[in-house]
Design a protein around this motif. Structure first.
Motif, PDB file in Angstrom:
ATOM      1  N   SER A 119      29.532  60.636  50.919  1.00 13.14           N
ATOM      2  CA  SER A 119      28.694  61.325  49.934  1.00 13.14           C
ATOM      3  C   SER A 119      27.222  61.225  50.306  1.00 13.14           C
ATOM      4  O   SER A 119      26.773  60.208  50.831  1.00 13.14           O
ATOM      5  CB  SER A 119      28.917  60.697  48.560  1.00 13.14           C
ATOM      6  OG  SER A 119      27.919  61.133  47.669  1.00 13.14           O
ATOM      7  N   THR A 136      29.040  63.976  42.347  1.00 16.16           N
ATOM      8  CA  THR A 136      28.444  64.424  43.592  1.00 16.16           C
ATOM      9  C   THR A 136      29.507  64.945  44.550  1.00 16.16           C
ATOM     10  O   THR A 136      30.695  64.930  44.251  1.00 16.16           O
ATOM     11  CB  THR A 136      27.649  63.269  44.246  1.00 16.16           C
ATOM     12  OG1 THR A 136      27.046  63.730  45.464  1.00 16.16           O
ATOM     13  CG2 THR A 136      28.565  62.102  44.568  1.00 16.16           C
ATOM     14  N   VAL A 137      29.025  65.408  45.691  1.00 17.99           N
ATOM     15  CA  VAL A 137      29.911  65.814  46.771  1.00 17.99           C
ATOM     16  C   VAL A 137      30.561  64.560  47.354  1.00 17.99           C
ATOM     17  O   VAL A 137      29.882  63.553  47.576  1.00 17.99           O
ATOM     18  CB  VAL A 137      29.087  66.546  47.858  1.00 17.99           C
ATOM     19  CG1 VAL A 137      29.922  66.802  49.088  1.00 17.99           C
ATOM     20  CG2 VAL A 137      28.512  67.838  47.296  1.00 17.99           C
ATOM     21  N   LYS A 140      34.937  66.518  51.458  1.00 20.97           N
ATOM     22  CA  LYS A 140      34.800  67.946  51.207  1.00 20.97           C
ATOM     23  C   LYS A 140      35.214  68.308  49.787  1.00 20.97           C
ATOM     24  O   LYS A 140      35.444  69.463  49.477  1.00 20.97           O
ATOM     25  CB  LYS A 140      35.611  68.747  52.229  1.00 20.97           C
ATOM     26  CG  LYS A 140      34.955  68.764  53.600  1.00 20.97           C
ATOM     27  CD  LYS A 140      35.594  69.797  54.491  1.00 20.97           C
ATOM     28  CE  LYS A 140      34.876  69.897  55.817  1.00 20.97           C
ATOM     29  NZ  LYS A 140      35.468  70.927  56.680  1.00 20.97           N
ATOM     30  N   ALA A 141      35.328  67.309  48.941  1.00 24.49           N
ATOM     31  CA  ALA A 141      35.624  67.567  47.536  1.00 24.49           C
ATOM     32  C   ALA A 141      34.437  67.068  46.718  1.00 24.49           C
ATOM     33  O   ALA A 141      33.342  66.897  47.250  1.00 24.49           O
ATOM     34  CB  ALA A 141      36.917  66.845  47.151  1.00 24.49           C
ATOM     35  N   THR A 142      34.661  66.854  45.437  1.00 22.75           N
ATOM     36  CA  THR A 142      33.625  66.264  44.602  1.00 22.75           C
ATOM     37  C   THR A 142      34.221  65.067  43.880  1.00 22.75           C
ATOM     38  O   THR A 142      35.442  64.923  43.797  1.00 22.75           O
ATOM     39  CB  THR A 142      33.087  67.262  43.554  1.00 22.75           C
ATOM     40  OG1 THR A 142      34.192  67.711  42.763  1.00 22.75           O
ATOM     41  CG2 THR A 142      32.429  68.444  44.221  1.00 22.75           C
TER      42      THR A 142
ATOM     43  N   ASN B 183      25.454  58.476  55.784  1.00 16.04           N
ATOM     44  CA  ASN B 183      24.231  58.918  55.115  1.00 16.04           C
ATOM     45  C   ASN B 183      23.296  57.748  54.868  1.00 16.04           C
ATOM     46  O   ASN B 183      23.751  56.645  54.554  1.00 16.04           O
ATOM     47  CB  ASN B 183      24.588  59.577  53.774  1.00 16.04           C
ATOM     48  CG  ASN B 183      25.329  60.880  53.984  1.00 16.04           C
ATOM     49  OD1 ASN B 183      24.798  61.818  54.553  1.00 16.04           O
ATOM     50  ND2 ASN B 183      26.586  60.926  53.559  1.00 16.04           N
ATOM     51  N   ASP B 629      40.021  70.248  56.171  1.00 18.39           N
ATOM     52  CA  ASP B 629      39.512  70.755  54.907  1.00 18.39           C
ATOM     53  C   ASP B 629      40.155  69.966  53.774  1.00 18.39           C
ATOM     54  O   ASP B 629      41.171  69.311  53.961  1.00 18.39           O
ATOM     55  CB  ASP B 629      39.802  72.247  54.753  1.00 18.39           C
ATOM     56  CG  ASP B 629      38.874  72.900  53.729  1.00 18.39           C
ATOM     57  OD1 ASP B 629      37.962  72.207  53.229  1.00 18.39           O
ATOM     58  OD2 ASP B 629      39.060  74.082  53.439  1.00 18.39           O
ATOM     59  N   ALA B 630      39.524  70.047  52.626  1.00 21.62           N
ATOM     60  CA  ALA B 630      40.067  69.348  51.461  1.00 21.62           C
ATOM     61  C   ALA B 630      41.239  70.168  50.932  1.00 21.62           C
ATOM     62  O   ALA B 630      41.042  71.247  50.395  1.00 21.62           O
ATOM     63  CB  ALA B 630      38.994  69.196  50.398  1.00 21.62           C
ATOM     64  N   ARG B 652      41.695  76.516  48.691  1.00 18.20           N
ATOM     65  CA  ARG B 652      42.030  75.225  49.282  1.00 18.20           C
ATOM     66  C   ARG B 652      43.425  74.761  48.885  1.00 18.20           C
ATOM     67  O   ARG B 652      43.886  73.715  49.322  1.00 18.20           O
ATOM     68  CB  ARG B 652      41.009  74.180  48.834  1.00 18.20           C
ATOM     69  CG  ARG B 652      39.699  74.337  49.569  1.00 18.20           C
ATOM     70  CD  ARG B 652      38.681  73.393  48.997  1.00 18.20           C
ATOM     71  NE  ARG B 652      37.696  73.057  50.005  1.00 18.20           N
ATOM     72  CZ  ARG B 652      36.697  72.213  49.780  1.00 18.20           C
ATOM     73  NH1 ARG B 652      36.575  71.611  48.614  1.00 18.20           N
ATOM     74  NH2 ARG B 652      35.828  71.951  50.733  1.00 18.20           N
TER      75      ARG B 652
ATOM     76  N   ARG C  13      18.527  65.108  44.469  1.00 22.70           N
ATOM     77  CA  ARG C  13      19.831  65.144  45.124  1.00 22.70           C
ATOM     78  C   ARG C  13      19.795  66.129  46.283  1.00 22.70           C
ATOM     79  O   ARG C  13      18.969  67.035  46.327  1.00 22.70           O
ATOM     80  CB  ARG C  13      20.912  65.589  44.133  1.00 22.70           C
ATOM     81  CG  ARG C  13      21.062  64.698  42.912  1.00 22.70           C
ATOM     82  CD  ARG C  13      21.773  63.401  43.224  1.00 22.70           C
ATOM     83  NE  ARG C  13      22.065  62.674  41.993  1.00 22.70           N
ATOM     84  CZ  ARG C  13      23.113  62.924  41.216  1.00 22.70           C
ATOM     85  NH1 ARG C  13      23.986  63.859  41.565  1.00 22.70           N
ATOM     86  NH2 ARG C  13      23.301  62.258  40.113  1.00 22.70           N
ATOM     87  N   GLU C  17      24.790  69.613  46.888  1.00 26.07           N
ATOM     88  CA  GLU C  17      25.325  69.555  45.517  1.00 26.07           C
ATOM     89  C   GLU C  17      25.016  70.822  44.729  1.00 26.07           C
ATOM     90  O   GLU C  17      25.547  71.010  43.634  1.00 26.07           O
ATOM     91  CB  GLU C  17      24.722  68.356  44.758  1.00 26.07           C
ATOM     92  CG  GLU C  17      25.175  67.003  45.260  1.00 26.07           C
ATOM     93  CD  GLU C  17      24.678  65.873  44.370  1.00 26.07           C
ATOM     94  OE1 GLU C  17      24.102  66.130  43.299  1.00 26.07           O
ATOM     95  OE2 GLU C  17      24.863  64.712  44.769  1.00 26.07           O
ATOM     96  N   ALA C  62      27.864  70.511  41.917  1.00 24.35           N
ATOM     97  CA  ALA C  62      28.662  69.298  42.110  1.00 24.35           C
ATOM     98  C   ALA C  62      28.115  68.137  41.292  1.00 24.35           C
ATOM     99  O   ALA C  62      28.610  67.023  41.382  1.00 24.35           O
ATOM    100  CB  ALA C  62      28.703  68.921  43.591  1.00 24.35           C
ATOM    101  N   GLY C  63      27.082  68.388  40.514  1.00 22.43           N
ATOM    102  CA  GLY C  63      26.476  67.317  39.724  1.00 22.43           C
ATOM    103  C   GLY C  63      26.700  67.541  38.239  1.00 22.43           C
ATOM    104  O   GLY C  63      27.841  67.553  37.779  1.00 22.43           O
TER     105      GLY C  63
END
Lengths: 180, 1027, 92
Positions: A119, A136-137, A140-142, B183, B629-630, B652, C13, C17, C62-63
Motif C-alpha cells: 500500500s 486505501t489501495v 491491486k485491490a483495496t 513504499n 491481477d486481483a 476482475r 494520499r 487512491e 479508494a479512500g
C-alpha cells in the motif's frame, strides 16, 4: 514459493481471512447520533477522520465523514442491527454487510514492511499509531487497515478479493528480514 | 603476484592484448585498493575464463585481466574500451548470465564481481558484418532522411538495424527471479552517499527527521572511495565508516546502498532500484533479486555528484583513452593500473591528482598536456616538483594506435584555443587520461522540472531553480572541493529537515577540517582543434554509444537544426542507454559554436527517467503470474472449480463460462446447458452482479432523477427495469431495481459497472443534490446469488423454501420476497435474464456455498444443470435482452435500443440525460437501431463485430468496394432453442427495414447474407417468464 | 505521481487512491428543458481547459469515497489547494 523453511525469529504472523459481523452505518455525526451509537453498540463513534474505536470484540471504523463500519463477532449482526435501528432517529442507513468483508491480521515486528509492500500509505508509527485506520489501495485491490493497541494490524477487505489477498500476503510475508 | 615479475613493455604498440596472461601482474598493483585479495573470484567474459577479487567491479577485473576492447561501436564498428568507472560508462555494456537468467544492458563499471559471473559483451558480433555497410551511409539525421524515403527501403534498413543496434540479447524464457516493491515516506530523502550526501543525512538525522539515504554503489563514500584524501586527521574512509555507523544506528534513518534513484516525479516522488542479490550471483525464491523503492519525500536533497567530461579529439574513442577520474579510481580503489605510460590531457587542476597518483604508484607519466597557458594551482606545483613534464597551452589533438592507444599527437593552441599555433608532434604513451572539466549530475533535478542553467565561471550546467521541494548539495551544485561538499551537504541537510519541520536550519554538525589544494581557473575546450576541419579530420567522438561525432553535430547545424532538442533527435546525441552522460555538454558546446552563439542560450536537453536502465521485472514487482491481477471470486468459486468450469474473465471476476463434461466441446456444453434451462431447470452463479442498497426518505425521488424510468410509484416488494443515462442521453448502465420498503431500494448494476455506478450515484448526491436524504451502500460482496431458471424452477425452490408462497399469484413476475432458503435468511427476486421462469436466490456470502449445494440437491430429480456465462448470453440473446457495453457502445440512446418504454418523460424533476434526448442529433431518422439478424444459412454464425452493408444486387456481378457501412453485429450465437444462428445488430434505420436482406462481408472474403428481424427471437409474448 | 490532500481525511494520499472527475464548479442548469440546444451543449461539452490554475473535481475512490475540489496548475502539476465540495477556493 516454498511453504516451509527455516524459522525466522521475527517472522510476520498472518491470520485470516476471518468472517465477522459487519454493519455499515451512514449518517451525519451529530451529538445525538454519537449518543445513540454508543448506547446501542457500547462503542464510541469515532468522528476524527481515519480513526477507529474498539470496546472488547466490537469496533467502529471511520470510513468517511458520514460512513462507518462496525465489526463484531460473527453471528451478532442481526441483534446489533436491531439495536442500532431502534436507537437511531432521523436520516440514516444501516446495512448488514457481514458477507461483504473479510479480515486478516498481521502481527510481528516486520508487519509494517508487509503493509509497505502492499500500500502507498504511510504506516510509520509516527504517522499510523494505534487507533488509526485508513481505507486505501492494497496490492491491486483495496483494504481498510487498522492499527490496534498492541501494534498489530487488521487488514479488512472485500470478500471477493480475499483469495487473492491471502495469496498476496503469503508471498509478501515470506521474505526473510533483510534491509530497511 | 610479484611487482617485478614482468618487465614493462616499452614499444610504441604495447597492447596487442590477447597474448597477455590473465590477471596480469602488470595491471594489478601488488598492494592497496579496497579489494579483498583473500577472495579470488573466477568469472567468464565472452567465453574466456578470468579472475578478479572480491570488491572488484566487472570493469576493474576486465582491466586487471588486460582486456582492452569491450565492444564494437554501433555505427562504425570501431573498437571501444572502458572509459569511465560508474553510471556514465558508454561502452562496457554487457549481458550477464544466460538463458532465462540473462540480464542485458548492464554497465560493467557498476556490476559487482562474484564467483561464476558470466558476462558477454553487447552488440559486437552482428556488427562486424554490417559495419562496413553502415559506416559510410549513416550520416547525421539518418533516421530523418530514411523515414522520408520509399517505405520498402525503410523496411530493409529496419531489419538490418534491429539486428545490429540492440545492446544485448533478450533473455530466453520467463524470468525466474522475483522482484518486489517497497513504499517509503520520509521527511528528507538524500540521493547520493558521497561526502555531501552523508553530511546532509547526518544533519537531517540528528534533528530527528525521517531520513532515507540512497546510494548506487555497494558501499557509501562516493568519490572518496577512489581518492586518497583525509578528513581531519584520518583517512576519509574512516570518517565515512563512523558516519554510516551512526546513521544505521538511528531508528529514523533508512540506508539504501546498491540503490539507484532513477526517477524523480511530481510531488517529490522518487523511485530507486535496489540490487539485492545481483552481487551474490545466486537467487533465492523468497529473496527478491531487485526491489523498486517508491519514495515520497517532504524534501529531497540531491547530492548526486558530477561526471567528468571527456575531451573531444580525433580518435578519442580508441581503447586506452579514459576519464582522468576513472583512471584514479581504478588505481586507488581497485589497485588496477589500466596501462603503463600515462599522458594526461587536462583543462583544469583537479585532474593533476591522477598524474600524481599514477606517479606514486610507480608508473610512468609521459607528460601533462594542459590547455591553459599558465596553470599555477597547488597541484600543478606538486606535479612540477615531482618532475612531471607539462606542456602548457597544448592539446591532445589525435590518439594513435590500432587496437589500443600507442601514442598521441599534441600541439600548441592559439590564444582562443580554437586553432593550432604550431605543428603537432607525437608522444608515445599507452593511456590517455583526459579531463575537460566536470558535468554535475543534474539528471534528477532536470527530471523534477528544474531547467538547467549554464554557469560560465564553473563552465558547467548547474541545477536550475527547483520547481519542487528540492535542495542540491555538493558537486551537483558546483562545489568541487571536499571541504565545500561537506559544508554544502550539512547545510542542505539542515535546511531540508527544517523545511520538513525539524530543527532550526542550522546544521548540528560541524564539517571536519579538510586540507584543500588551491585550484586555478579551468579552461575547457569542448573540442580540441585538429590540423584538418572536423569534417575531414579522423572522427572526433562526442557520443560514444551512438557514434555521434563533432562533424555530425556541425552537419546538423548546417542543415538548419538550431534547437538543441531538434539537433539531439537529428543526430541521436544522448539517445543511448547512457543518455549522453559523457557527451551531452560537449555536444551542446559544439552546436553552440557552429551556430555562433553561447552555450547558455543554446541550453541543454531535458533529462527524463530513467537515469540508468531499469528491469521490467522490478517495474512489474510481485504483480506477475497468479498475482498478475486481483482476481475476484464468488462465494461458490470452489464449487465451480471442482465441477470443471471453464472460466471467463468479466472485469476482475472469474465467472464460470461453461461446464464441459467429459470430452464435450464448448458448443456441446452450451447446447446442453441451454436445453436444460429451456426444458427443465438450470442454475447460474449471478453473484457478480453489482448491488447497491439505497436508503432514505428521498430514495425514490433520487432514483427518479437517476433512472430514465419512474420509481416513485413502484410498490413495495416490486421490481422495475431501469436505465441510467449519461447527461448526454446515452445509456450508461441498466439493471433491475427493487423496492424493499417505502424508503429502501436495492439496485442491480451490470457486473463490470458496479463501482462506476456507485461513484455515479455519489457524484450527484454529493455535488448537486446534497439536500436529498439518501445513502448508498455497496452490497455486491455481501450477497451470493443463484439464479434458478427453467420451467421446473418453482418445483426445485419449493423443496428448500417453505416460508415464501411461490405461487404465480402470490409471487408474481418482477417482485421480491424475503424468507428462508435451505434454512438460511434469503431474499428471492422473481426477475429473469433468461426468458424463463426464474428465481434469483440471494443469501449472505457465507451461506452461498451451502445454499447452492442445497439447490443442486433439490434440483437433482429434475436434472438441474449449472450454466455459465456463455449460456446466459445465448438465453438472453434469444430474448433480445441487451448487454450494456456489448450491444451498446456509449453512443446509444434508449430509443436506439428499442427501450423507449423504459423512459418516462415529464417527471417532476426530469432525469439525468432527459434534456439531451431532445437534441437534434438524437432524433435523427437515420440512427442505428437495435435489430435481430437471421442468417440465410441457418448454420452460419456471424462473427461479433462484423460490418453490415447492403446486399449485392444481381446487376453488379462483382460488388464495388468500398461499400457504405450500415451497421455492425453486436452479439451472435447458435441458438439451441431455435436450432439456428441468431445475431443482434445495430443497423441504420433498422426498425424500418424488417424483412430486408443485408450482407456481412467477412475478413476471409466470404459474404454472409441475413434477414433483418425483430430482436426478440424466442417467446415474444413473455409467457414463459410469467409462468 | 501526485500527492493529494483529502480535505475529508485530513491527510495527503497518493494519486492512485483517487480518480479524476472533470472540471469542478460546473453547475447543472436548474431548468434543462428551458435551455436551447446551444446553451445545453455548452453545459454538456465545453470546459475551460486552461494552461495554469485549474479547478478540478476528484474522487477519493479508494479512500473515504468523497468528491473533493483540487486547484491544480496544469503546467507545473502543483496543487495549491484542496477543498470540500460546496466550498470555494480561497483566492481564485
Amino acid at each position: 514459493m516454498p511453504k516451509a523453511g527455516a524459522p525466522v525469529p521475527d517472522a510476520t504472523t498472518l491470520r485470516g481471512p476471518r468472517r465477522q459481523a459487519c454493519l455499515s452505518l451512514r449518517a451525519q455525526p451529530t451529538a445525538s447520533l454519537r449518543g445513540a451509537v454508543a448506547t446501542a453498540l457500547g462503542v464510541e463513534l469515532p468522528v476524527a477522520p481515519c480513526t477507529h474505536r474498539r470496546a472488547g470484540e466490537r469496533a467502529l471504523h471511520w470510513l468517511g465523514p458520514d460512513e462507518w463500519l462496525a465489526t463484531a463477532p460473527a453471528g451478532t449482526e442481526d441483534a446489533l442491527q436491531a439495536a442500532l435501528r431502534a436507537a437511531l432517529t432521523g436520516h440514516f442507513a444501516v446495512t448488514d454487510v457481514s458477507g461483504a468483508w473479510r479480515s486478516f491480521n498481521l502481527a510481528g515486528p516486520r508487519a509494517i514492511e508487509v503493509l509497505r509492500k502492499s500500500s502507498p500509505c504511510d504506516f510509520h508509527p509516527r504517522a499510523f499509531a494505534p487507533g488509526r485506520c485508513v481505507q486505501t489501495v492494497f496490492a491491486k485491490a483495496t483494504a481498510l487497515i487498522a492499527c490496534n493497541a498492541d501494534g498489530d494490524f487488521d487488514v479488512i477487505t472485500r470478500t471477493s478479493y480475499a483469495d487473492y489477498l491471502r495469496h498476496w500476503l503469503e508471498v509478501a510475508t515470506l521474505e526473510h528480514p533483510a534491509s530497511p | 603476484m610479484s611487482a617485478g615479475g614482468a618487465s614493462l613493455p616499452t614499444s610504441s604498440h604495447p597492447a596487442h592484448t590477447p597474448a597477455r596472461p590473465a590477471h596480469s601482474p602488470a595491471r594489478r598493483l601488488p598492494a592497496g585498493g579496497r579489494i579483498d585479495r583473500s577472495q579470488p573470484l573466477r568469472f567468464t567474459f565472452d567465453g574466456r575464463s578470468m579472475s578478479g577479487f572480491g570488491g572488484d567491479t566487472l570493469a576493474s577485473a576486465l582491466l586487471a585481466n588486460g582486456v582492452d576492447t569491450v565492444a564494437q561501436s554501433f555505427k562504425h564498428g570501431r573498437r571501444r574500451g572502458i572509459v569511465g568507472s560508474g553510471a556514465e560508462e558508454p561502452n562496457a555494456i554487457v549481458d550477464l548470465a544466460d538463458g532465462a537468467h540473462r540480464i542485458p544492458n548492464q554497465r560493467a563499471t557498476q556490476v559487482e564481481l562474484h564467483a561464476g559471473l558470466v558476462a558477454t559483451s553487447g552488440a559486437r558480433r552482428p556488427l562486424k558484418r554490417f559495419a562496413g555497410a553502415f559506416a559510410g551511409v549513416m550520416p547525421a539525421g539518418f533516421y530523418y532522411k530514411f523515414f522520408m524515403g520509399p517505405p520498402w527501403l525503410w523496411r530493409r534498413w529496419e531489419a538490418l538495424l534491429r539486428r545490429a543496434a540492440g545492446l544485448g540479447a533478450v533473455p530466453a524464457g520467463a524470468d525466474p527471479d522475483t522482484y518486489d516493491k517497497l513504499n517509503h515516506h520520509c521527511d528528507v530523502l538524500v540521493v547520493g552517499g558521497g561526502p555531501a550526501g552523508i553530511a546532509a543525512a547526518l544533519a537531517a538525522a540528528r534533528v530527528d527527521a525521517r531520513v532515507v539515504l540512497v546510494d548506487e554503489q555497494n558501499e557509501f563514500g562516493g568519490s572518496l572511495l577512489g581518492a586518497p584524501q583525509a578528513i581531519g586527521d584520518t583517512p576519509a574512509t574512516q570518517w565515512i565508516d563512523a558516519a554510516i555507523e551512526e546513521l544505521s544506528a538511528r531508528p529514523n534513518v533508512a540506508l539504501l546502498p546498491r540503490a539507484t534513484a532513477f526517477g524523480y516525479y511530481d510531488h517529490n516522488f522518487v523511485t530507486a532500484l535496489e540490487r539485492r542479490t545481483d552481487h551474490l550471483g545466486a537467487t533465492s525464491p523468497s529473496a527478491p533479486r531487485q526491489r523498486l523503492h517508491r519514495i515520497r519525500a517532504k524534501q529531497v536533497a540531491l547530492a548526486t555528484g558530477a561526471v567528468e567530461r571527456p575531451a573531444t579529439f580525433a580518435n578519442n574513442d580508441l581503447p586506452g583513452v579514459m576519464l582522468a577520474s576513472a583512471v584514479a579510481t581504478y588505481l586507488n580503489r581497485y589497485a588496477v593500473a589500466p596501462g603503463t605510460r600515462l599522458l594526461l590531457f587536462t583543462s583544469n587542476d583537479n585532474a593533476y591528482r591522477t598524474a600524481l597518483d599514477w606517479r606514486r604508484a610507480g608508473r610512468c607519466v609521459v607528460a601533462v598536456s594542459d590547455t591553459r597557458p599558465g596553470p599555477e594551482g597547488a597541484l600543478v606545483a606538486q606535479a612540477v616538483a615531482a618532475g612531471i613534464e607539462i606542456h602548457r597551452a597544448h592539446a591532445v589533438i589525435e590518439a594513435i594506435g590500432r587496437k589500443r592507444v600507442a601514442g598521441a599527437l599534441i600541439a600548441p593552441l592559439s590564444e582562443d584555443g580554437r586553432r593550432l599555433a604550431a605543428k603537432p608532434r607525437r608522444l608515445d604513451c599507452d593511456l590517455i587520461a583526459c579531463s575537460d572539466g566536470w558535468s554535475p549530475a543534474i539528471h534528477l533535478s532536470s527530471q523534477a522540472g528544474a531547467r538547467p542553467r549554464w554557469n560560465e565561471e564553473g563552465m558547467m550546467f548547474l541545477p536550475g531553480a527547483p520547481r519542487q521541494p528540492t535542495l542540491c548539495a555538493g558537486a551537483v551544485n558546483g562545489a568541487m572541493s571536499l571541504a565545500a561538499c561537506l559544508a554544502d551537504g550539512a547545510a542542505a541537510g539542515a535546511r531540508a529537515a527544517h523545511a520538513a519541520g525539524f530543527g532550526d536550519a542550522r546544521p548540528r554538525f560541524a564539517p571536519p577540517p579538510v586540507e584543500e589544494a588551491e585550484e586555478g581557473a579551468a579552461r575547457p575546450l569542448f573540442i580540441a582543434p585538429h590540423v584538418q576541419p572536423s569534417s575531414r579530420a579522423p572522427k572526433q567522438f562526442v557520443d560514444f554509444q551512438l557514434d555521434v561525432t563533432a562533424a555530425d553535430i556541425e552537419l546538423a547545424a548546417r542543415e538548419g537544426y538550431r534547437s538543441v532538442e531538434h539537433a539531439k533527435r537529428y543526430t541521436a546525441l544522448g539517445f543511448g542507454t547512457d543518455q549522453g552522460k559523457l557527451g551531452n555538454v560537449n555536444g551542446v558546446a559544439i552546436l553552440a559554436r557552429a551556430l555562433g552563439q553561447g552555450i547558455a542560450e543554446t541550453g541543454v536537453t531535458v533529462f527524463r527517467p530513467a537515469y540508468t536502465p531499469v528491469t521490467f521485472g522490478a517495474i512489474a514487482g510481485r504483480d506477475t503470474g497468479e498475482l498478475f491481477d486481483a482476481e475476484r471470486h464468488t462465494p461458490m468459486h470452489a464449487w465451480h472449480a471442482a465441477h470443471g468450469a471453464a472460466w471467463e474473465n468479466v472485469g476482475r471476476w472469474k465467472r464460470p463460462w461453461h461446464y464441459p463434461q467429459a470430452d464435450e466441446t464448448m458448443h456441446d456444453a452450451v447446447v446442453r446447458e441451454c436445453r436444460s434451462a429451456r426444458q427443465s431447470v438450470a442454475m447460474l452463479d449471478a453473484s457478480t452482479l453489482g448491488k447497491i442498497d439505497v436508503q432514505g426518505a428521498d430514495a425514490a425521488a433520487f432514483l427518479d432523477r437517476i433512472y430514465a424510468g419512474s420509481f416513485q410509484r413502484l410498490g413495495v416488494g416490486r421490481c422495475r427495469y431501469g436505465l441510467m443515462l449519461r447527461e448526454d442521453g446515452t445509456i450508461f448502465d441498466d439493471g433491475v431495481a427493487a423496492r424493499l420498503a417505502d424508503t429502501r431500494f436495492l439496485l442491480h448494476t451490470t457486473t463490470g459497472n458496479a463501482e462506476a455506478a456507485l461513484a455515479w450515484l455519489e457524484l450527484w448526491r454529493q455535488t448537486e443534490w446534497p439536500d436529498l436524504d439518501v445513502y448508498f451502500t455497496s452490497v455486491t460482496d455481501h450477497w451470493a446469488t443463484a439464479a434458478l431458471a427453467g420451467p421446473k424452477a418453482r418445483d426445485v425452490l419449493r423443496r428448500v423454501c417453505d416460508d415464501i408462497d411461490l405461487s404465480r399469484e402470490a409471487f408474481p413476475f418482477m417482485s421480491v420476497r424475503s424468507g428462508h432458503v435451505a434454512g438460511r435468511p434469503a431474499r428471492v427476486f422473481r426477475i429473469s435474464f433468461s426468458g424463463e421462469l426464474c428465481f434469483e436466490v440471494n443469501v449472505a456470502a457465507h451461506d452461498g456455498m451451502d445454499v447452492w449445494n442445497a439447490l443442486m440437491a433439490a434440483g437433482e430429480p429434475f436434472g438441474i444443470t449449472p450454466y455459465g456465462t456463455e449460456t446466459m448470453h445465448v438465453l438472453r440473446a434469444e430474448k433480445g435482452f441487451i448487454i450494456v457495453g456489448q450491444d451498446t457502445d456509449g453512443s446509444m440512446t434508449p430509443e436506439d435500443m428499442g427501450l423507449g418504454w423504459a423512459v418516462r418523460h415529464g417527471k417532476p424533476f426530469g432525469f439525468i440525460g432527459d434534456r439531451s434526448l431532445a437534441l437534434a442529433d438524437h432524433r435523427r431518422a437515420d440512427r442505428l437501431h437495435f435489430v435481430g439478424l437471421a442468417t440465410t444459412d441457418a448454420a452460419a454464425v456471424l462473427p461479433e463485430g462484423a460490418q453490415i452493408v447492403a446486399a449485392s444486387t444481381r446487376r453488379a456481378a462483382k460488388p464495388t468496394t468500398p461499400r457504405a457501412m450500415q451497421g455492425h453485429v453486436t452479439s451472435s450465437y447458435f441458438s439451441p432453442a431455435l436450432e439456428r444462428s441468431i445475431a443482434l445488430a445495430m443497423l441504420k434505420r433498422g426498425r424500418e427495414r424488417l424483412g430486408e436482406i443485408v450482407c456481412c462481408p467477412l475478413a476471409d472474403g466470404r459474404e454472409v447474407s441475413a434477414q433483418v428481424v425483430n430482436p426478440i427471437f424466442f417467446d415474444a409474448e413473455g409467457r414463459r417468464t410469467r409462468a | 505521481m501526485l500527492e493529494i490532500h483529502c480535505p475529508y481525511c485530513g491527510e495527503s494520499r497518493s494519486e492512485e487512491e483517487f480518480s479524476y472527475a472533470g472540471e469542478a464548479h460546473i453547475r447543472r442548469p436548474s431548468d434543462p428543458a428551458g435551455l436551447d440546444d446551444r446553451a445545453w451543449g455548452d453545459y454538456l461539452h465545453f470546459r475551460s481547459n486552461p494552461r495554469g490554475a485549474h479547478r478540478e473535481l476528484w474522487f477519493h475512490a479508494a479512500g473515504c469515497r468523497r468528491y473533493l475540489n483540487v486547484l491544480r496548475d496544469t503546467a507545473s502539476y502543483q496543487i495549491s489547494q484542496t477543498y470540500r465540495v460546496g466550498e470555494s477556493p480561497e483566492d481564485v
